[in-house]
Motif scaffolding. Sequence first.
Motif, short mmCIF file in Angstrom:
data_model
loop_
_atom_site.label_atom_id
_atom_site.label_comp_id
_atom_site.label_asym_id
_atom_site.label_seq_id
_atom_site.Cartn_x
_atom_site.Cartn_y
_atom_site.Cartn_z
N VAL A 1 -4.27 -2.58 -1.47
CA VAL A 1 -3.65 -2.99 -0.37
C VAL A 1 -2.35 -4.05 -0.85
O VAL A 1 -1.42 -3.96 -0.31
CB VAL A 1 -4.55 -3.97 0.46
CG1 VAL A 1 -3.89 -4.81 1.48
CG2 VAL A 1 -5.58 -2.95 1.11
N GLY A 2 -2.74 -4.88 -1.86
CA GLY A 2 -1.68 -5.78 -2.48
C GLY A 2 -0.73 -5.09 -3.35
O GLY A 2 0.45 -5.16 -3.35
N GLY A 3 -1.43 -4.16 -4.19
CA GLY A 3 -0.47 -3.44 -5.05
C GLY A 3 0.38 -2.42 -4.69
O GLY A 3 1.39 -2.34 -5.47
N LEU A 4 0.36 -1.80 -3.70
CA LEU A 4 1.20 -0.84 -2.98
C LEU A 4 2.17 -1.63 -2.29
O LEU A 4 3.26 -0.94 -1.73
CB LEU A 4 0.54 0.30 -2.35
CG LEU A 4 -0.49 1.05 -3.19
CD1 LEU A 4 -1.08 2.10 -2.16
CD2 LEU A 4 0.62 1.69 -4.06
N THR A 5 1.98 -2.93 -1.75
CA THR A 5 2.74 -3.25 -0.83
C THR A 5 3.36 -4.81 -1.19
O THR A 5 4.11 -5.44 -0.82
CB THR A 5 2.05 -3.68 0.47
OG1 THR A 5 1.16 -4.53 0.14
CG2 THR A 5 1.68 -2.38 1.14
N SER A 6 3.27 -5.10 -2.39
CA SER A 6 3.92 -6.44 -3.17
C SER A 6 4.36 -5.98 -4.55
O SER A 6 4.17 -4.72 -5.14
CB SER A 6 2.70 -7.41 -3.41
OG SER A 6 2.21 -7.46 -2.13
N THR A 7 5.49 -6.72 -5.06
CA THR A 7 6.06 -6.64 -6.37
C THR A 7 5.60 -7.78 -7.04
O THR A 7 5.08 -8.89 -6.64
CB THR A 7 7.54 -6.52 -6.05
OG1 THR A 7 7.98 -7.87 -5.78
CG2 THR A 7 8.07 -5.52 -5.25
N GLY A 8 5.56 -7.41 -8.47
CA GLY A 8 5.04 -8.31 -9.18
C GLY A 8 6.00 -9.82 -9.30
O GLY A 8 5.34 -10.64 -9.56
N ARG B 1 5.26 -7.41 5.47
CA ARG B 1 5.70 -8.66 5.91
C ARG B 1 4.76 -9.96 5.34
O ARG B 1 5.00 -10.99 5.43
CB ARG B 1 5.68 -8.49 7.36
CG ARG B 1 6.94 -7.66 7.74
CD ARG B 1 6.96 -7.88 9.21
NE ARG B 1 7.80 -6.82 9.89
CZ ARG B 1 9.04 -7.09 10.26
NH1 ARG B 1 9.55 -8.34 9.64
NH2 ARG B 1 9.89 -6.26 10.64
N LEU B 2 3.62 -9.28 4.75
CA LEU B 2 2.67 -10.54 4.57
C LEU B 2 2.95 -11.20 2.92
O LEU B 2 3.53 -10.54 2.19
CB LEU B 2 1.24 -10.10 4.32
CG LEU B 2 0.73 -9.39 5.82
CD1 LEU B 2 -0.54 -8.85 5.49
CD2 LEU B 2 0.57 -10.69 6.78
N ASN B 3 2.42 -12.15 2.70
CA ASN B 3 2.56 -12.87 1.27
C ASN B 3 1.71 -12.24 0.51
O ASN B 3 0.62 -11.96 0.90
CB ASN B 3 2.14 -14.62 1.85
CG ASN B 3 2.50 -15.32 0.32
OD1 ASN B 3 1.87 -15.08 -0.73
ND2 ASN B 3 3.26 -15.95 0.50
N PRO B 4 2.14 -12.08 -0.68
CA PRO B 4 1.10 -11.37 -1.53
C PRO B 4 0.01 -11.86 -1.86
O PRO B 4 -1.01 -11.32 -1.99
CB PRO B 4 1.91 -11.26 -3.22
CG PRO B 4 3.51 -11.32 -2.42
CD PRO B 4 3.67 -12.45 -1.26
N LEU B 5 -0.29 -13.33 -1.85
CA LEU B 5 -1.45 -14.05 -1.84
C LEU B 5 -2.43 -13.71 -0.88
O LEU B 5 -3.60 -13.66 -1.06
CB LEU B 5 -1.19 -15.45 -1.89
CG LEU B 5 -0.55 -16.15 -3.32
CD1 LEU B 5 -0.26 -17.32 -3.24
CD2 LEU B 5 -1.14 -15.43 -4.69
N SER B 6 -2.06 -13.48 0.38
CA SER B 6 -3.11 -13.15 1.45
C SER B 6 -3.54 -11.78 1.30
O SER B 6 -4.64 -11.54 1.67
CB SER B 6 -2.08 -13.29 2.82
OG SER B 6 -1.08 -12.33 2.79
N LYS B 7 -2.65 -11.00 0.77
CA LYS B 7 -3.11 -9.53 0.49
C LYS B 7 -4.27 -9.51 -0.73
O LYS B 7 -4.76 -8.74 -1.08
CB LYS B 7 -1.93 -8.68 0.19
CG LYS B 7 -1.21 -8.35 1.53
CD LYS B 7 -0.08 -7.43 1.34
CE LYS B 7 0.96 -8.23 0.72
NZ LYS B 7 2.40 -7.45 0.59
N ILE B 8 -4.24 -10.66 -1.40
CA ILE B 8 -5.15 -10.68 -2.43
C ILE B 8 -6.40 -11.57 -2.05
O ILE B 8 -7.64 -11.16 -2.48
CB ILE B 8 -4.77 -11.46 -3.94
CG1 ILE B 8 -3.52 -10.67 -4.54
CG2 ILE B 8 -5.77 -11.84 -4.74
CD1 ILE B 8 -2.98 -11.23 -5.56
#
Length: 272
Positions: free
Chosen positions: A143-150, A30-37
């Motif tokens: 954390v971001g790689g497994l839960t976000s898409t490119g 549910r998080l924005n990809p940028l926050s997980k970076i």
Amino acid sequence: MSPATASVTRQIADPYAAPPDYGPIRFLHRLNPLSKIAAPLPAMALLLFTRDIATPLIFCVVTLVMLVIGAHLRARTLLVLLVGMPLIVAVMSVSFGIWTDPARVGDSPVLIEAGPVLFTVGAWLVGLATALRLTAIVLLALVGGLTSTGPDLVRSLVQQLRVPYRLGYTALAAFRFVPRFRHELDVIRQAHRVRGISDGRGPIAWVARTAGYVVPLLAGAIRHAERVALAMDSRAFGAHSTRTERYTIAFRARDWVFIAVFWALTALVVML
């Protein structure tokens, strides 16, 4: 990126996507990809300069727990994280420990003695600290790689960081080439099998077959790039300073909370 992750992320962002069929969406998706970076960045910087065992071990445990609880992961991925990672750490700790300068470990007790080679407890601890640092950095990146898409990451860069959409969506078009190449390669292999084309067995034959795929793949890439360029030109891509998005990926309050909690944890580890 797993199909499950793509399906979950698309359902969050795209109201027209089909809902996932395996339970509620977990919080990391549910998080924005940028926050997980942004959240793990201070921890990654800290790990580059630490030499102890406790700091990377804390981040390894916290990140593993967070991924298991907060992400939809396939059984194979869970097995790699929970079983493969500890085995990799064990192997790397011995590998790094063997190359440790004996002067750094002093009169540490001998763990293994093989002729003139002495593997001490101190050398193993130095190798373990290095292995844990590398593993912690990899897990934080996952954390971001497994839960976000490119594609969603590109859209976040365009919408939140104001990256010019000409650059962002050009990168997105290039990102789409990867599955296209995989499909084209499968078609070429099937065509070779149907025609009975075989160059023998062994590594040399494999290299020869692989080299034979280069020309048709290059031709397919050129044709695909031409179609993409014509489609973008017909839609006046780049003619205006902004473009209309099909859907937005918002940066919400929970994203700020996630970043603040992760940064607070990093600061706490530094103080301890």
